[in-house]
Write a protein that holds these residues in place. Sequence first.
Motif, PDB file in Angstrom:
ATOM      1  N   GLN A  56      49.997  26.501  43.353  1.00  0.00           N
ATOM      2  CA  GLN A  56      49.806  25.899  42.036  1.00  0.00           C
ATOM      3  C   GLN A  56      48.665  24.891  42.056  1.00  0.00           C
ATOM      4  O   GLN A  56      47.858  24.834  41.120  1.00  0.00           O
ATOM      5  N   SER A  59      45.584  26.896  42.048  1.00  0.00           N
ATOM      6  CA  SER A  59      45.334  27.557  40.773  1.00  0.00           C
ATOM      7  C   SER A  59      44.761  26.587  39.756  1.00  0.00           C
ATOM      8  O   SER A  59      43.837  26.936  39.016  1.00  0.00           O
ATOM      9  N   SER A  60      45.285  25.359  39.731  1.00  0.00           N
ATOM     10  CA  SER A  60      44.759  24.416  38.736  1.00  0.00           C
ATOM     11  C   SER A  60      43.324  24.035  39.074  1.00  0.00           C
ATOM     12  O   SER A  60      42.468  23.931  38.197  1.00  0.00           O
ATOM     13  N   LEU A  63      41.152  26.926  38.032  1.00  0.00           N
ATOM     14  CA  LEU A  63      40.930  26.983  36.591  1.00  0.00           C
ATOM     15  C   LEU A  63      39.878  25.978  36.149  1.00  0.00           C
ATOM     16  O   LEU A  63      39.001  26.287  35.342  1.00  0.00           O
ATOM     17  N   GLN A 191      44.494  32.587  48.457  1.00  0.00           N
ATOM     18  CA  GLN A 191      43.436  32.724  47.456  1.00  0.00           C
ATOM     19  C   GLN A 191      43.591  34.055  46.718  1.00  0.00           C
ATOM     20  O   GLN A 191      43.480  34.108  45.492  1.00  0.00           O
ATOM     21  N   MET A 195      44.327  34.317  42.763  1.00  0.00           N
ATOM     22  CA  MET A 195      43.337  34.938  41.885  1.00  0.00           C
ATOM     23  C   MET A 195      43.896  36.171  41.199  1.00  0.00           C
ATOM     24  O   MET A 195      43.585  36.427  40.029  1.00  0.00           O
ATOM     25  N   LEU A 198      46.087  34.974  38.411  1.00  0.00           N
ATOM     26  CA  LEU A 198      45.268  34.504  37.295  1.00  0.00           C
ATOM     27  C   LEU A 198      44.659  35.668  36.526  1.00  0.00           C
ATOM     28  O   LEU A 198      44.642  35.684  35.286  1.00  0.00           O
TER      29      LEU A 198
END
Lengths: 211, 88
Positions: A56, A59-60, A63, A191, A195, A198
């Motif tokens: 997490q 991911s942030s 982004l 990773q 990805m 996402l």
Amino acid sequence: MSSSLLSANPALNSGRSSTRRRNKKKIQSHAIAENLSSNDQHQNSPIEWKSETQQQIYSSKLLQALRQVRNGDGSPAPKRVHEAADRALATTAKGRTRWSRAILTNRLKLKFMKKNNIVKRQRKVMTSISTGNSRSQRKSKVKILRLKSKSLPAFQRKVRVLSRLVPGCRKQPMPVVLEEATDYIAALEMQVRAMSALAELLSVSGSSSSH
Amino acid sequence: MSSRRSRSGSSRITEDQINDLVSRLQQLLPEMHNRRSDKKSATKVLQETCNYIRSLHREVDELSERLSELLENADTTQADLIRSLLMH
């Protein structure tokens, strides 16, 4: 008086200030690396790449980086996306590993020293042509011969190949390369997971918004 | 066995250390035989490690291609990203 001096040599001053800026950035990038590595003393525990939390966090960061990439260019090239993803990964590693520090400092080096390197390369080529001195070329040939020589035990050869794959490990001794590789693989797997998740979310939301 | 591995400059690095590192690496590799504590030869482990890292790089390449396309096509990127964050 000083102002007239400055205006008299604008080219000199701009040259000097740009090298000063470059040197500052060089020092800054080394300082960043040192700061990150000094944190090791406080927390020597390696990052647990399998944990949901880490994914997490990554991911942030990803982004954020992707948003910047998108806002910067009209069309984000896959290469920029890949670089942003790698940088986010290196940041999540908190500088505890060589490969993460290498990724972060490489970016700075590329940004601010690209011009410098091109000039150096041109100078090398010019001197070798003019003096007919192929010393640098000979050196590189010898290096290639050493690497391809089959007299090296297979294990050593493989370690060398591995050291080229993991960023920042080209000149590291064997146990360091193996250690970095274990962490690097775990980070890469995370990773890929982040990805793909996402991409799934974006493709799903993209298709749903079109309805 | 020791003749296969070249001697490092400082003999502080023991073979046990290397074996330990190699076995840790082996556990990470996505092999069916992974669960078995069957020891593979170190060279094979290294070879598979290199192949695995290359394949992971390729996967990330493909994913970045896909993401760059998705980001290009998404008009309401901000809303999508906020939604993605909430869904985690």
